[in-house]
Design a protein around this motif. Structure first.
Motif, short mmCIF file in Angstrom:
data_model
loop_
_atom_site.label_atom_id
_atom_site.label_comp_id
_atom_site.label_asym_id
_atom_site.label_seq_id
_atom_site.Cartn_x
_atom_site.Cartn_y
_atom_site.Cartn_z
N TRP A 175 0.87 -1.18 0.00
CA TRP A 175 0.00 0.00 0.00
C TRP A 175 0.90 1.22 0.00
O TRP A 175 1.86 1.30 0.78
CB TRP A 175 -0.89 0.04 1.25
N LEU A 176 0.62 2.17 -0.87
CA LEU A 176 1.26 3.47 -0.84
C LEU A 176 0.27 4.40 -0.17
O LEU A 176 -0.87 4.56 -0.64
CB LEU A 176 1.60 3.95 -2.25
N ILE A 177 0.65 4.98 0.94
CA ILE A 177 -0.22 5.85 1.72
C ILE A 177 0.29 7.27 1.61
O ILE A 177 1.46 7.55 1.89
CB ILE A 177 -0.23 5.44 3.22
N TRP A 178 -0.57 8.19 1.21
CA TRP A 178 -0.22 9.60 1.19
C TRP A 178 -0.69 10.21 2.51
O TRP A 178 -1.88 10.21 2.81
CB TRP A 178 -0.91 10.32 0.03
N VAL A 179 0.25 10.70 3.32
CA VAL A 179 -0.06 11.27 4.63
C VAL A 179 0.22 12.77 4.58
O VAL A 179 1.34 13.18 4.28
CB VAL A 179 0.78 10.62 5.75
N THR A 180 -0.81 13.56 4.86
CA THR A 180 -0.66 15.01 4.89
C THR A 180 -0.80 15.49 6.32
O THR A 180 -1.74 15.10 7.02
CB THR A 180 -1.74 15.69 4.01
N ILE A 181 0.13 16.30 6.75
CA ILE A 181 0.08 16.90 8.08
C ILE A 181 -0.29 18.36 7.91
O ILE A 181 0.32 19.08 7.12
CB ILE A 181 1.43 16.76 8.81
N ASP A 182 -1.30 18.77 8.64
CA ASP A 182 -1.73 20.17 8.61
C ASP A 182 -1.73 20.68 10.05
O ASP A 182 -1.39 19.94 10.97
CB ASP A 182 -3.13 20.27 7.98
N TYR A 183 -2.10 21.93 10.23
CA TYR A 183 -2.04 22.54 11.54
C TYR A 183 -3.38 23.14 11.91
O TYR A 183 -4.06 23.73 11.07
CB TYR A 183 -0.97 23.64 11.57
N MET A 222 -3.17 11.32 -3.95
CA MET A 222 -2.24 12.26 -3.34
C MET A 222 -2.92 13.63 -3.23
O MET A 222 -2.85 14.29 -2.20
CB MET A 222 -0.94 12.39 -4.15
N ASP A 223 -3.60 14.03 -4.30
CA ASP A 223 -4.31 15.30 -4.31
C ASP A 223 -5.39 15.33 -3.22
O ASP A 223 -5.55 16.30 -2.50
CB ASP A 223 -4.94 15.53 -5.69
N ARG A 224 -6.12 14.23 -3.10
CA ARG A 224 -7.19 14.17 -2.08
C ARG A 224 -6.61 14.22 -0.67
O ARG A 224 -7.20 14.80 0.23
CB ARG A 224 -8.05 12.94 -2.30
N SER A 225 -5.46 13.59 -0.48
CA SER A 225 -4.80 13.66 0.83
C SER A 225 -4.44 15.11 1.14
O SER A 225 -4.67 15.60 2.25
CB SER A 225 -3.55 12.79 0.85
N MET A 226 -3.88 15.81 0.16
CA MET A 226 -3.51 17.21 0.34
C MET A 226 -4.73 18.08 0.65
O MET A 226 -4.60 19.12 1.28
CB MET A 226 -2.79 17.73 -0.91
N LYS A 227 -5.90 17.64 0.21
CA LYS A 227 -7.14 18.38 0.46
C LYS A 227 -7.83 17.91 1.74
O LYS A 227 -8.98 18.29 2.00
CB LYS A 227 -8.08 18.24 -0.74
#
Length: 171
Positions: free
Chosen positions: A82-90, A125-130
């Motif tokens: 599995w390739l998991i796109w993890v986005t960290i926000d604040y 990846m785009d959806r993770s960023m969103k």
């Protein structure tokens, strides 16, 4: 697989800083930044998760030398990942895992072939960023591995994350 303890990689998330204008005006202005996105690869068989920054451009050590084909059947004997796109926000309380999306990948090293849907990988990846959570397709073992990995990386970030992520990775 038993109850053997798997070695746990101790690598931190790399925050990718990407200034699309890079100090100049013109082409690239208004492009999406890839800041705060990290690719995590889960080896389903080994039950191990690692951060692989090279996967941002399909150049992780795992992907090198593999010709990806458009149908899963051509890599039927391959190993699942599995390739998991993890986005960290604040948010006010601090950083949290805002977007986590999973993409399947199969690699058959013996024939140097594999399967992945490039369009799906980019869209996720785009959806993770969103800030989207998309982990429903994952098997229960991989969900557990990812949840443990994210908690161990930083329990405070995990605790600040939305219930949707916690619920999505609960098995």
């Amino acid at each position: 697989m038993g109850n053997e303890q798997k070695p746990k990689p101790k690598m931190g998330f790399t925050i990718i800083k990407d200034d699309p204008t890079d100090g100049h005006k013109g082409f690239g202005i208004g492009s999406l930044s890839l800041e705060n996105v990290s690719p995590v690869i889960i080896d389903v068989e080994e039950e191990v998760a690692t951060i692989e920054i090279g996967a941002m451009h399909a150049r992780s050590p795992l992907e090198r030398g593999i010709r990806f084909l458009p149908t899963r059947e051509e890599s039927a004997n391959g190993k699942a990942y599995w390739l998991i796109w993890v986005t960290i926000d604040y948010k006010e309380e601090g950083p949290y895992y805002s977007g986590v999306t999973a993409c399947e990948m199969v690699i058959d090293r013996s024939i140097r072939r594999g399967y992945k849907n490039f369009v799906d990988h980019m869209n996720r990846m785009d959806r993770s960023m969103k800030g989207k959570i998309m982990v429903d397709d994952m098997d229960d073992t991989s969900k557990r591995v990812l949840a443990e990995f994210l908690k161990e990386h930083n329990e405070e970030i995990w605790n600040r994350s939305n219930a949707e992520l916690h619920d999505g990775l609960r098995v």
